[in-house]
Scaffold this active site. Structure first.
Site, PDB file in Angstrom:
ATOM      1  N   SER A   1      -1.643  -2.974  -1.498  1.00 18.26           N
ATOM      2  CA  SER A   1      -0.014  -3.342  -1.622  1.00 18.26           C
ATOM      3  C   SER A   1       0.236  -3.930  -0.563  1.00 18.26           C
ATOM      4  CB  SER A   1       0.482  -2.194  -2.235  1.00 18.26           C
ATOM      5  OG  SER A   1       2.033  -2.445  -2.119  1.00 18.26           O
TER       6      SER A   1
ATOM      7  N   TYR B   1       4.422   6.632  -0.033  1.00 18.59           N
ATOM      8  CA  TYR B   1       3.643   5.591  -0.855  1.00 18.59           C
ATOM      9  C   TYR B   1       2.840   4.630   0.642  1.00 18.59           C
ATOM     10  CZ  TYR B   1       2.357   1.811  -3.607  1.00 18.59           C
ATOM     11  OH  TYR B   1       1.776   0.651  -4.386  1.00 18.59           O
TER      12      TYR B   1
END
Length: 243
Positions: A144, A157
């Site tokens: 990501s 995250y």
């Protein structure tokens, strides 16, 4: 186009029941690559396999909870023994999570790292021996942009994705001498089911995000390079400026 020598060997795709993983599995199968699909949702996996087979592709599914770290290595070894060795491995399974660090319970923190980082490590460990033996293989970690840039409210995250990027970079350095190519894939915001999960509380314009088909296509293009070339890191961003 995936090189011909890879077509007969299966690809392992984690998180294959939906989102990016599903799109990658479908596109690989359309190219003639047999797919071994892993995810937790047995019903959704069955739908993926049915759709692939109806389109003339080949796929098998294994419903596994990748956060069950006590049994995960054994389960993965069984899959590699039954279906491997794998030419391509897409480490894609993961979860989103939003909360300020001060408000993140330790158990939630651990769950995010277990799935997004430790399970990825276990999957990589499982496929490496077969790739090393053949001195050939490709591993792509779906990370990501949050593995390169921190965002407030996404502490757990981001930590897991920064860790996965570090794991991928170290893996690439260690395994190139064994003929194994590693790609760290860092897409920006993707309009996927991640935004619909109960652990994510965020309100963004999803129409400006990347779609899963585009993301999967970009990833597969990196796997289509000849053996003497590798994309070691790929950042793919929406042109509209969404993170």
């Amino acid at each position: 186009m995936i090189e011909n020598s890879s077509l007969a060997r299966p690809a392992l795709v984690t998180g294959a029941s939906r989102g990016i993983g599903r799109a990658v599995a479908m596109q690989l199968a359309a190219l003639g690559v047999p797919v071994v699909a892993i995810a937790r949702d047995k019903a959704q996996l069955a739908e993926v396999v049915t759709e692939i087979e109806q389109s003339g592709g080949k796929a098998v599914a294994y419903a596994i909870d990748l956060t069950d770290l006590a049994t995960l290595p054994e389960r993965l070894d069984e899959i590699v023994e039954a279906r491997g060795p794998f030419q391509i491995t897409i480490v894609n399974a993961g979860m989103g999570y939003t909360a300020d660090i001060a408000d993140t319970p330790l158990q939630d923190w651990q769950t995010v790292l277990d799935l997004n980082l430790t399970a990825a490590f276990a999957c990589i460990k499982a496929v490496l021996p077969g790739m090393r033996e053949r001195r050939s293989g490709q591993i792509a970690t779906v990370i990501s942009i949050a593995g390169k840039q921190a965002f407030p409210g996404w502490g757990a995250y981001c930590a897991s994705k920064f860790g996965l990027l570090g794991l991928s970079k170290a893996l690439a350095q260690e395994e190139s001498k064994h003929g194994i190519r590693v790609t760290a894939f860092c897409p920006g915001a993707v309009n996927s089911t991640l935004w619909d999960t109960p652990t994510v509380q965020a309100d963004f314009d999803r129409t400006q995000m990347l779609d899963v088909e585009t993301v999967a296509s970009a990833l597969i293009q990196t796997l289509s390079l000849p053996p003497n070339a590798v994309v070691d890191e790929l950042v793919l961003m929406p042109s509209g400026g969404t993170f």
